[in-house]
Design a protein around this motif. Structure first.
Motif, PDB file in Angstrom:
ATOM      1  N   ALA A 119      -3.819 -13.799   0.063  1.00  0.00           N
ATOM      2  CA  ALA A 119      -3.449 -13.038  -1.137  1.00  0.00           C
ATOM      3  C   ALA A 119      -4.121 -11.665  -1.134  1.00  0.00           C
ATOM      4  N   ASP A 120      -5.392 -11.613  -0.760  1.00  0.00           N
ATOM      5  CA  ASP A 120      -6.095 -10.339  -0.675  1.00  0.00           C
ATOM      6  C   ASP A 120      -5.397  -9.409   0.310  1.00  0.00           C
ATOM      7  N   LEU A 121      -5.113  -9.925   1.490  1.00  0.00           N
ATOM      8  CA  LEU A 121      -4.525  -9.113   2.549  1.00  0.00           C
ATOM      9  C   LEU A 121      -3.177  -8.539   2.130  1.00  0.00           C
ATOM     10  N   LEU A 122      -2.332  -9.380   1.565  1.00  0.00           N
ATOM     11  CA  LEU A 122      -1.008  -8.912   1.152  1.00  0.00           C
ATOM     12  C   LEU A 122      -1.108  -7.934  -0.014  1.00  0.00           C
ATOM     13  N   VAL A 177     -11.820   2.157  -4.817  1.00  0.00           N
ATOM     14  CA  VAL A 177     -10.805   1.842  -5.822  1.00  0.00           C
ATOM     15  C   VAL A 177     -10.604   0.333  -5.861  1.00  0.00           C
ATOM     16  N   GLU A 178      -9.989  -0.127  -6.938  1.00  0.00           N
ATOM     17  CA  GLU A 178      -9.516  -1.513  -7.010  1.00  0.00           C
ATOM     18  C   GLU A 178      -8.085  -1.555  -6.496  1.00  0.00           C
ATOM     19  N   TYR A 179      -7.858  -2.274  -5.403  1.00  0.00           N
ATOM     20  CA  TYR A 179      -6.487  -2.403  -4.919  1.00  0.00           C
ATOM     21  C   TYR A 179      -5.754  -3.549  -5.613  1.00  0.00           C
ATOM     22  N   ALA A 180      -6.525  -4.432  -6.230  1.00  0.00           N
ATOM     23  CA  ALA A 180      -6.016  -5.531  -7.053  1.00  0.00           C
ATOM     24  C   ALA A 180      -7.171  -5.887  -7.989  1.00  0.00           C
ATOM     25  N   PRO A 181      -6.917  -6.620  -9.073  1.00  0.00           N
ATOM     26  CA  PRO A 181      -8.002  -6.918 -10.015  1.00  0.00           C
ATOM     27  C   PRO A 181      -9.220  -7.535  -9.328  1.00  0.00           C
ATOM     28  N   GLY A 182     -10.342  -6.832  -9.416  1.00  0.00           N
ATOM     29  CA  GLY A 182     -11.580  -7.326  -8.833  1.00  0.00           C
ATOM     30  C   GLY A 182     -11.700  -7.191  -7.332  1.00  0.00           C
ATOM     31  N   ARG A 183     -10.718  -6.568  -6.681  1.00  0.00           N
ATOM     32  CA  ARG A 183     -10.733  -6.441  -5.223  1.00  0.00           C
ATOM     33  C   ARG A 183     -10.835  -4.970  -4.865  1.00  0.00           C
ATOM     34  N   VAL A 218      -7.430   6.713   5.755  1.00  0.00           N
ATOM     35  CA  VAL A 218      -7.768   5.306   6.002  1.00  0.00           C
ATOM     36  C   VAL A 218      -7.981   4.585   4.676  1.00  0.00           C
ATOM     37  N   ILE A 219      -7.457   3.365   4.600  1.00  0.00           N
ATOM     38  CA  ILE A 219      -7.755   2.440   3.511  1.00  0.00           C
ATOM     39  C   ILE A 219      -8.472   1.249   4.132  1.00  0.00           C
ATOM     40  N   ALA A 220      -9.745   1.063   3.787  1.00  0.00           N
ATOM     41  CA  ALA A 220     -10.528  -0.071   4.297  1.00  0.00           C
ATOM     42  C   ALA A 220     -10.720  -1.060   3.160  1.00  0.00           C
ATOM     43  N   ALA A 221     -10.085  -2.201   3.267  1.00  0.00           N
ATOM     44  CA  ALA A 221     -10.030  -3.151   2.159  1.00  0.00           C
ATOM     45  C   ALA A 221     -10.932  -4.360   2.382  1.00  0.00           C
ATOM     46  N   ASP A 222     -11.597  -4.794   1.310  1.00  0.00           N
ATOM     47  CA  ASP A 222     -12.268  -6.096   1.314  1.00  0.00           C
ATOM     48  C   ASP A 222     -11.225  -7.214   1.365  1.00  0.00           C
ATOM     49  N   TRP A 223     -11.610  -8.340   1.947  1.00  0.00           N
ATOM     50  CA  TRP A 223     -10.817  -9.567   1.835  1.00  0.00           C
ATOM     51  C   TRP A 223     -11.739 -10.745   2.121  1.00  0.00           C
TER      52      TRP A 223
END
Length: 223
Positions: free
Chosen positions: A65-68, A3-9, A50-55
Motif C-alpha cells: 500500500a505504501d509503495l503504490l 512531504v506527506e505522500y499519504a496520511p502519515g507517510r 527525485v522523490i525518495a519515499a518511506d515504506w
C-alpha cells in the motif's frame, strides 16, 4: 523538502520537478528514505528531480500500500509524467515487480534501475516470485541492473538469473558493474551497532554515489 505522500507517510523531494522524475525506493528496513539521501542528492545535482519515499516492508501487506501510494503521489506531483523507477535491495525487486505489471496498476514506467536487487525475494507488489505470471502484452520498459563488485549481501548471480528470465520474455535488460558494496551503491553504509543502513557522507561513497547517479540520469534523459 519533506512531504506527506499519504496520511502519515513521508517522502523527501530533491531538486526541481523534471520529466521524467526518479521515484527512489529504499530497501528492507522500515521508513529508511534517509539512507538514500546521498544518492538522491547526487541525482538531483545532475538535473533530475527525485522523490525518495518511506515504506514498510514489515507491514502486513509487506509495504504494498505504501509503495503504490508513493507511485500515485509521484504521478500527481509530475502531472502524469513517466517515471524512472529506482529500487535498492528489496526495493529493487519491488521496482521490478511494478514494472512487469505496470499496466495493471495504471502506471507508465520509462526505465527501471535496480541497485543490488534482491531478486531471490518475493516481490511485495505481487506477493510472489518476481518473474511469475508476466503479462504477455506488457509494455517492455527497459531495465538496468547495477551490481556492486564488493557486494557481500546480494550475489551477482541474483541479477544474472533475473536478467536471463527477462530475456526469455524478450525484455530489454542490461547489467552494469560498479565499484561498490551493498550500502555504497545506494550512498549508504551499514551500522552494525544499530543494525541499519545510514546515509554515508564519506568521500569514497560520494564518488560511488556520483557514478551510480550518472547511470540513472543517463537513462532518465534517454527515456
Amino acid at each position: 523538502m519533506t512531504v506527506e505522500y499519504a496520511p502519515g507517510r513521508l517522502a523527501d523531494l530533491y531538486g526541481e520537478p523534471s520529466r521524467p522524475t526518479v521515484l527512489l525506493w529504499h530497501g528492507t528496513q522500515t521508513d529508511s528514505r534517509a539512507a538514500v539521501r546521498v544518492l538522491a542528492e547526487s541525482i538531483a545535482e545532475l538535473g533530475v528531480g527525485v522523490i525518495a519515499a518511506d515504506w514498510d516492508s514489515h507491514a502486513a501487506d509487506h509495504g504494498r500500500a505504501d509503495l503504490l501510494a508513493s507511485v500515485r503521489f509521484a504521478q500527481r506531483t509530475t502531472a502524469g509524467a513517466e517515471l524512472v523507477l529506482v529500487g535498492w535491495s528489496l526495493g529493487g525487486v519491488t521496482a521490478a515487480g511494478l514494472t512487469l505489471h505496470a499496466h495493471a496498476f495504471g502506471v507508465t514506467i520509462a526505465h527501471t534501475v535496480c541497485l543490488g536487487g534482491a531478486f531471490m525475494a518475493e516481490d511485495p507488489i505481487t506477493g510472489g516470485p518476481v518473474l511469475a505470471d508476466i503479462p504477455a502484452s506488457a509494455f517492455r520498459a527497459p531495465f538496468t541492473l547495477l551490481v556492486g563488485t564488493a557486494d557481500d549481501v546480494i550475489p551477482v548471480g541474483a541479477a544474472e538469473d533475473f536478467a536471463a528470465g527477462l530475456r526469455r520474455h524478450d525484455w530489454p535488460v542490461e547489467i552494469v558493474e560498479v565499484v561498490a558494496d551493498h550500502g555504497s551503491i545506494a550512498g549508504a553504509r551499514y551500522d552494525a551497532a544499530t543494525d541499519r543502513y545510514e546515509p554515508d557522507d564519506s568521500a569514497g561513497t560520494a564518488v560511488t554515489a556520483r557514478a551510480v547517479a550518472t547511470h540513472i540520469v543517463a537513462v532518465a534523459r534517454h527515456a
